[in-house]
Write an enzyme that holds these catalytic residues in place. Structure first.
Site, PDB file in Angstrom:
ATOM      1  N   LYS A 114       1.901   9.029   1.487  1.00  0.00           N
ATOM      2  CA  LYS A 114       2.273   7.619   1.528  1.00  0.00           C
ATOM      3  C   LYS A 114       1.324   6.790   0.670  1.00  0.00           C
ATOM      4  O   LYS A 114       0.219   7.196   0.355  1.00  0.00           O
ATOM      5  CB  LYS A 114       2.237   7.120   2.987  1.00  0.00           C
ATOM      6  CG  LYS A 114       3.205   7.839   3.912  1.00  0.00           C
ATOM      7  CD  LYS A 114       4.648   7.481   3.581  1.00  0.00           C
ATOM      8  CE  LYS A 114       5.624   8.190   4.520  1.00  0.00           C
ATOM      9  NZ  LYS A 114       5.867   9.588   4.162  1.00  0.00           N
ATOM     10  N   ASP A 115       1.790   5.593   0.364  1.00  0.00           N
ATOM     11  CA  ASP A 115       1.057   4.669  -0.485  1.00  0.00           C
ATOM     12  C   ASP A 115      -0.288   4.293   0.125  1.00  0.00           C
ATOM     13  O   ASP A 115      -0.436   4.233   1.341  1.00  0.00           O
ATOM     14  CB  ASP A 115       1.924   3.412  -0.670  1.00  0.00           C
ATOM     15  CG  ASP A 115       1.373   2.471  -1.720  1.00  0.00           C
ATOM     16  OD1 ASP A 115       1.612   1.269  -1.586  1.00  0.00           O
ATOM     17  OD2 ASP A 115       0.701   2.924  -2.653  1.00  0.00           O
ATOM     18  N   LYS A 116      -1.293   4.043  -0.727  1.00  0.00           N
ATOM     19  CA  LYS A 116      -2.587   3.590  -0.241  1.00  0.00           C
ATOM     20  C   LYS A 116      -2.549   2.108   0.108  1.00  0.00           C
ATOM     21  O   LYS A 116      -2.956   1.705   1.198  1.00  0.00           O
ATOM     22  CB  LYS A 116      -3.678   3.855  -1.288  1.00  0.00           C
ATOM     23  CG  LYS A 116      -5.034   3.274  -0.888  1.00  0.00           C
ATOM     24  CD  LYS A 116      -6.100   3.526  -1.935  1.00  0.00           C
ATOM     25  CE  LYS A 116      -7.430   2.920  -1.492  1.00  0.00           C
ATOM     26  NZ  LYS A 116      -8.518   3.165  -2.478  1.00  0.00           N
ATOM     27  N   LYS A 162       2.420  -7.040  -2.448  1.00  0.00           N
ATOM     28  CA  LYS A 162       1.131  -6.518  -1.989  1.00  0.00           C
ATOM     29  C   LYS A 162       0.009  -7.547  -2.118  1.00  0.00           C
ATOM     30  O   LYS A 162      -1.142  -7.180  -2.383  1.00  0.00           O
ATOM     31  CB  LYS A 162       0.776  -5.226  -2.726  1.00  0.00           C
ATOM     32  CG  LYS A 162       1.794  -4.106  -2.520  1.00  0.00           C
ATOM     33  CD  LYS A 162       1.304  -2.796  -3.100  1.00  0.00           C
ATOM     34  CE  LYS A 162       2.318  -1.697  -2.857  1.00  0.00           C
ATOM     35  NZ  LYS A 162       1.864  -0.393  -3.367  1.00  0.00           N
TER      36      LYS A 162
END
Length: 682
Positions: free
Chosen positions: A307-309, A34
């Site tokens: 869902k993921d941020k 990320k």
């Protein structure tokens, strides 16, 4: 298996315990995930095994035939944990769990009405509650847009079911509902509120049951009132259970409120499906923005999983009461906020939570190097050959053996001063005051939410803290508003928790149970090894019953391994399950049963029934596979690029990067899979 004690990673002042047991013995490597938003791309896999970016939305929204909806038996998490979730959801909701997280069904009235009008409404309600004389009505202001008016009506009625909302175009006024007042004289106030919410929900065939009432004369009075005021909507009956008699109210299948117009009925039946691509946004944040722009409630949006941020994510959604044309008209506005809508079309029903096979991940890991190698000593001559060997070994091991199916640290709110499982444990102990104080514990920073929380803990003044709390923190604002109204004692704190939607309340005890599961998995592997042992619980395909609409297993077949089966090697470790604590699960019939008992007793829960009646919480528990396996795993190692020119700007070193692509079943964490591959915290 590589065995080591529990690894402790410090996050601020809090030690985040992460079990550090691995299935494979490879060395692994170090890297960063990320680094950029495009390094983490998540694409939902629908019930038919198609990625939503390319799937037909009609099927994604649940319109496929029953034959098409038979779930692949490999998706075991959906079989055992009700409402299973996708991996890697944002830590702001501290989620990523078996328990699906809610859309905020109760809008923050400060956002809809403005702080000043919302405060006036609060004062109006307080005068009604305290039985003090008040004006017959309160004006909420004028709203020119009919969708905005509808939004105000729904939000106010959901928050205060004892109020009537009246439109004298374009103005909306509120006053006490005389029907509510009459019912509240016959039953408890909280029952009257719940009943009016039940009526407003308008779910045909649903039912509501009042508490036991042993007075036939009193039950008759309740029956007469309900039939006189709501006879066209509901039917009532008395029934006996365990020697007590209660009244049950069922909403008629075709019952319609008298005041609904033909246009309103038509709007109620509209469902529009679409694929949402969002960047660096929480799912619930995106829903809240779209709901406000469209003039509907967040609860009008349905989805298969959150869902993921910190990612680019693709997922299916369905919105109620919004036509495809109207949604298309708003698409450009949404795009400015990092939301891209596609495949917009009409469907016949909402999307069911958990209706997915899993998620596909496209990940990039940067700044690669072997363990123990510093950037300075890991030069270009070493890069590709050694890394290629390390990565190949790691990927092949995880392909073949899978990884321990831990809940990821974001499940517990990593990086926060108080973790969600600590709040959940306190709720299970029914210490409501301490649970509120934990929930409102500030971070070490001086950001506005922390300042508001710190002010509450220091002064106990909920009203002042509410004024300090940003509008972007709806949970905290709901709780502070309730504390201001009901007080900060035990009863007030119960009301504060009840001000949150049920799915929010139950999340915290589930976080505690997830923590116990993680520790149980680490203990099981470290003390009993990789074999299947007598007394273990395993899943079997025999006798499973699938429902036609979702393909999920209604009654999973849980089997206790016998001594003969252990010796014969009948089952593999991939079939072993561990229970999430609850009141309806079976525990292993070996040393793990004792471990669970001692763990719960050590946490003060030896007699816990996993019910918190005052908060209407019930935790039946579920079963989670000990191991998970990535599907369709592939990778590509890109060579490092080195440039050492004479000028400073030319002396640039780009470290090698690794691209990984794989699928995971729902409720599995991509970061945990990476952790097994890399043998390091991600």
């Amino acid at each position: 298996m590589s065995e080591s004690p529990l690894k402790v990673t410090m996050k601020g002042n809090e030690a985040v315990r992460v079990p550090a047991y691995f299935i494979s013995k490879h060395e692994g490597f170090v890297g960063s995930i990320k680094t950029f938003i495009e390094d983490f791309v998540v694409t939902e896999i629908d019930i038919n095994g198609q990625k939503v970016k390319t799937a037909q939305v009609m099927q994604t929204a649940g319109c496929a035939s029953s034959e098409e909806t038979q779930m692949n038996v490999e998706s075991k998490e959906n079989l055992y944990c009700s409402g299973s979730q996708d991996a890697d959801v944002t830590s702001d909701w501290e989620a990523g769990s078996d328990t699906p997280l809610p859309a905020l069904g109760s809008f923050d009235l400060d956002v809809i009405l403005g702080p000043s009008v919302s405060e006036d409404l609060e004062q109006f309600v307080m005068t009604l509650r305290e039985k003090r004389p008040s004006g017959p009505e309160l004006s909420l202001g004028s709203f020119a847009d009919k969708h905005q008016r509808a939004n105000v009506h729904r939000a106010v009625r959901h928050r205060f079911p004892f109020l009537l909302t009246i439109t004298i175009q374009p103005e909306i006024r509120v006053r006490e509902d005389p029907d509510y007042r009459e019912l509240a004289r016959l039953v408890r106030e909280e029952e009257a509120e719940d009943f009016f919410r039940f009526i407003d929900a308008k779910v045909g065939g649903s039912s509501y049951t009042f508490g036991p009432d042993d007075s036939k004369e009193h039950r008759t009075a309740v029956h007469h009132f309900l039939n006189r005021r709501f006879g066209k909507l509901v039917e009532t009956k008395s029934f006996s259970s365990q020697g007590r008699t209660s009244i049950s109210v069922r909403l008629r299948e075709h019952g319609k409120p008298k005041k609904r117009t033909a246009e309103e009925r038509k709007e109620e039946d509209i469902y529009t499906a679409f694929t949402l691509c969002k960047e660096n946004l929480e799912t619930l944040e995106a829903i809240s923005y779209m709901a406000a722009a469209l003039g509907v409630l967040p609860s009008d949006f349905t989805y298969a999983g959150i869902k993921d941020k910190r990612a680019i994510t693709y997922q299916s959604m369905v919105v109620k009461k919004v036509s495809p044309q109207r949604l298309k008209e708003k698409a450009a506005e949404f795009q400015k906020r990092g939301m891209h809508l596609s495949q917009i079309c009409s469907v016949g029903e909402p999307l069911k939570l958990g209706r997915l096979q899993g998620n596909h991940f496209d990940l990039v890991v940067r700044n690669l190097r072997p363990h123990g190698a510093s950037d300075e000593h890991f030069s270009g001559a070493d890069v590709h050959g050694r890394l290629a060997a390390l990565i190949k070994e790691a990927v092949e091991n995880v392909k073949r053996r899978g990884f321990v199916n831990y809940y990821g640290p974001q499940r517990f709110g990593s990086g926060q001063s108080v973790l969600s499982d600590q709040v959940g444990l306190t709720l299970l102990k029914e210490d409501m005051v301490s649970a509120v104080r934990l929930f409102l514990s500030p971070e070490e920073s001086d950001d506005p939410p922390s300042l508001a929380k710190r002010h509450f803990l220091q002064t106990g003044n909920a009203k002042e803290s509410l004024a300090l709390m940003p509008l972007s923190k709806p949970r905290e604002r709901l709780m502070l508003r309730a504390l201001n109204r009901y007080g900060t004692g035990p009863d007030g704190c119960v009301q504060a928790w009840l001000s949150l939607p049920h799915s929010m309340r139950v999340f915290y005890p589930h976080a505690y149970c997830s923590r116990v599961w993680n520790d149980a998995a680490a203990h099981r592997l470290s003390t009993m090894g990789l074999g299947v042992r007598q007394g273990d619980l395993v899943w079997t395909q025999t006798g499973q019953k699938r429902t036609e609409d979702t393909g999920e297993t209604a009654c999973p077949q849980i089997h206790v391994v016998t001594c003969e089966e252990e010796q014969a090697g009948v089952y593999s470790l991939e079939q072993v399950l561990l229970p999430m604590p609850g009141n309806s699960v079976k525990y292993p019939e070996n040393a793990m049963r004792t471990w669970y008992q001692e763990r719960l007793a050590g946490d003060g829960l030896a007699e816990c029934r996993f019910r918190v009646s005052s908060l209407k919480l019930n935790l039946p528990g579920c079963y989670r596979p000990l191991l998970a396996t990535p599907h369709n795993l592939s990778y590509q190692l890109r060579r490092a690029a080195f440039s050492h020119g004479a000028k400073k700007q030319e002396s640039v070193t780009e470290s090698p990067t690794l691209s990984l692509n794989f699928d995971l079943d729902s409720s599995c964490y991509a970061t945990i899979c990476l952790r097994e591959i890399m043998k390091c915290e991600t």
